[in-house]
Design an enzyme around this catalytic site. Structure first.
Site, PDB file in Angstrom:
ATOM      1  N   ASP A  63       0.808  -1.229   0.000  1.00 51.17           N
ATOM      2  CA  ASP A  63       0.000   0.000   0.000  1.00 51.17           C
ATOM      3  C   ASP A  63       0.834   1.268   0.000  1.00 51.17           C
ATOM      4  OD1 ASP A  63       0.569  -0.616   2.922  1.00 51.17           O
ATOM      5  OD2 ASP A  63      -0.373   1.356   3.080  1.00 51.17           O
ATOM      6  N   ASP A  66       6.166   0.440   2.712  1.00 48.20           N
ATOM      7  CA  ASP A  66       6.569  -0.770   3.432  1.00 48.20           C
ATOM      8  C   ASP A  66       6.246  -1.989   2.583  1.00 48.20           C
ATOM      9  OD1 ASP A  66       3.812  -1.011   3.604  1.00 48.20           O
ATOM     10  OD2 ASP A  66       3.716  -0.292   5.667  1.00 48.20           O
ATOM     11  N   TYR A 215      -4.073   0.494  10.068  1.00 53.99           N
ATOM     12  CA  TYR A 215      -5.311   0.742   9.334  1.00 53.99           C
ATOM     13  C   TYR A 215      -6.516   0.334  10.161  1.00 53.99           C
ATOM     14  CZ  TYR A 215      -2.590   1.926   5.230  1.00 53.99           C
ATOM     15  OH  TYR A 215      -1.724   2.552   4.367  1.00 53.99           O
ATOM     16  N   GLU A 454       5.972   9.813   2.340  1.00 54.46           N
ATOM     17  CA  GLU A 454       5.580   8.458   1.967  1.00 54.46           C
ATOM     18  C   GLU A 454       4.423   8.489   0.974  1.00 54.46           C
ATOM     19  OE1 GLU A 454       4.931   4.084   4.007  1.00 54.46           O
ATOM     20  OE2 GLU A 454       4.472   5.868   5.197  1.00 54.46           O
TER      21      GLU A 454
END
Length: 474
Positions: A63, A66, A215, A454
């Site tokens: 996503d 990472d 999340y 990010e």
């Protein structure tokens, strides 16, 4: 609010940005890469995912920066890619085949994750171990545990979001792969039934420790159930799903978050999605068209009841949420709702005056242009677009040497050298849109500042649709 004037505004190549925004997803691929892979510094990774449960969970997307596959944001990303093509696919050429491929890369994987009845796999990888390392996806040796929700330990939000993704994608792929599209739609209905029958949040299930705080579902699972049903109605035209939404919107026992839309909260998206059908059929539009109108009135500059804030440079943000996800997602809704209003020959009546469709389009354009470089920092926030863009992106694969150049295994802590480096990332993550500037329009190009540097798939997904629209209309 600072407005970039015509004299100082940059003119943007939306077609170039569109091509790059779709290419980004190739940099996020997990699994065995295809021969036509354009992000050539990447290679195969995570080829044994799911083996711990005797399953094939190879594929899908990482996503962000990472190496974890979180299915909640992955499914939302897929839904938004599909919605982008549904609304603006006709203006995507010659990039439409790549957009289709990006969607199918995800749906192939989501079918694997939902292949066992009444079991939905929601994550692959130990995020705590992964976040303790800085490894290329091709190298990672942290646990690749696969996590599922079940009847006993439900996860309605992630299951319903996957149902939405499969249903939306079935619409896109119907013309290209009819049998596959039918499979997606049938699976979407099965997964939605599971989500609705066994209600509960995955926060409170056995996977809660692994999905939180990364999340967590902060807005409750009820919005995903409505969102999933709304997409199933659009895909099937079956009134059962429309009635489900209309009957349950008042019974879910949660407040309606008028101005919220993203991987966590779907409220504004549900309103805009349903508005097209309700307005076109001249049906009783309550409450969703009124909710969509309220969303517009709360987001327009000068609102007496604002749901957003604007930076001095004109960027939409939420209080204490400095992410371009907000500008990207809400702008997508502005353009879609503007089209729905225009087709219905309607305007939105707000306390501070009438809002016409072109006002919404211009607001969305200002946000896209800000992302591409019309901002006080005079930087594009899309990697590889424009003369100045982020070079120290918080992304393990991009910052580390390609495995095609450095073939030796880079262990967990050995990658810290690349993380701590002040130099540019070694590989260009073309098309990636980073978290973006703070509330003062300031941006620190530093991979140590993950909040700003990010990239995520769910920032890019709605931007794909916006760039397709503006590439044709401007």
């Amino acid at each position: 609010m600072l407005v970039v004037t015509a004299a100082t505004a940059l003119r943007h190549d939306y077609k170039d940005a569109l091509m790059k925004s779709i290419m980004f997803f190739e940099g996020q691929r997990s699994g065995r890469l295809p021969p036509n892979q354009r992000m050539t510094w990447r290679s195969d990774s995570a080829l044994e995912d799911g083996f711990d449960n005797h399953l094939d969970l190879v594929g899908g997307y990482y996503d962000a920066g990472d190496n974890i596959k979180f299915h909640f944001p992955m499914a939302f990303t897929t839904t938004m890619l599909a919605w982008s093509v549904i609304e603006f696919g006709l203006t995507m050429h010659p990039e439409l085949p790549h957009a289709i491929e990006a969607i199918k890369w995800s749906t192939d994987y989501l079918l694997k994750a939902t292949n066992t009845p009444d079991v939905v796999y929601v994550q692959v990888g130990d995020p705590w171990a992964d976040h303790n390392c800085w490894e290329r996806p091709e190298d990672m040796d942290t646990p690749r545990t696969s996590f599922a929700v079940t009847k006993e330990y439900p996860g309605s939000e992630v299951s319903a979001e996957i149902a939405a993704a499969l249903a939306a994608s079935s619409i896109v792929l119907r013309r290209f792969f009819p049998k596959y599209s039918n499979l997606l739609l049938a699976r979407a209905q099965e997964v939605f039934k599971f989500a609705d029958t066994y209600r509960g949040s995955f926060n409170n299930s056995k996977v809660g420790h692994w999905v939180c705080p990364f999340y967590c579902d902060y807005s409750g699972y009820q919005d995903e159930l409505l969102w999933g049903a709304a997409w199933l109605h659009k895909a099937t035209q079956n009134e059962i799903y429309l009635n489900y939404v209309l009957n349950n919107v008042y019974q879910m026992g949660r407040p309606w978050n008028i101005g919220e839309f993203g991987w966590d909260s779907k409220d504004a998206g549900i309103s805009v999605l349903l508005s097209e059908f309700l307005l076109s059929k001249k049906m009783d539009a309550k409450p969703f068209v009124s909710y969509a109108d309220e969303f517009v009135c709360s987001a327009i500059p000068g609102s007496s009841s604002p749901s957003v804030i604007y930076t001095p440079g004109g960027l939409i943000q939420k209080p204490q949420m400095n992410s371009l996800q907000i500008a990207s997602s809400l702008s997508f809704l502005f353009v879609v709702y503007a089209r729905n209003l225009k087709l219905a020959n309607r305007v939105v009546q707000c306390e501070h005056g009438a809002v016409v469709p072109s006002t919404l389009v211009n607001l969305a354009k200002s946000q896209v242009d800000y992302i591409l470089g019309n901002n006080p920092m005079k930087t594009s926030y899309m990697v590889g677009y424009g003369r100045r863009f982020p070079r120290r992106v918080h992304h393990r694969g991009s910052s580390s040497p390609s495995i095609k150049v450095h073939k030796q295994h880079i262990q967990c802590k050995d990658g810290t050298t690349y993380y701590a480096s002040k130099g540019y990332n070694l590989n260009l993550l073309t098309g990636a849109v980073v978290g973006g500037p703070d509330e003062h329009d300031s941006f620190d190009d530093d991979r140590n500042n993950a909040g700003q540097s990010e990239p995520t798939t769910y920032i890019n997904a709605p931007l794909v649709g916006l760039l397709a629209y503006f590439s044709e209309n401007y």
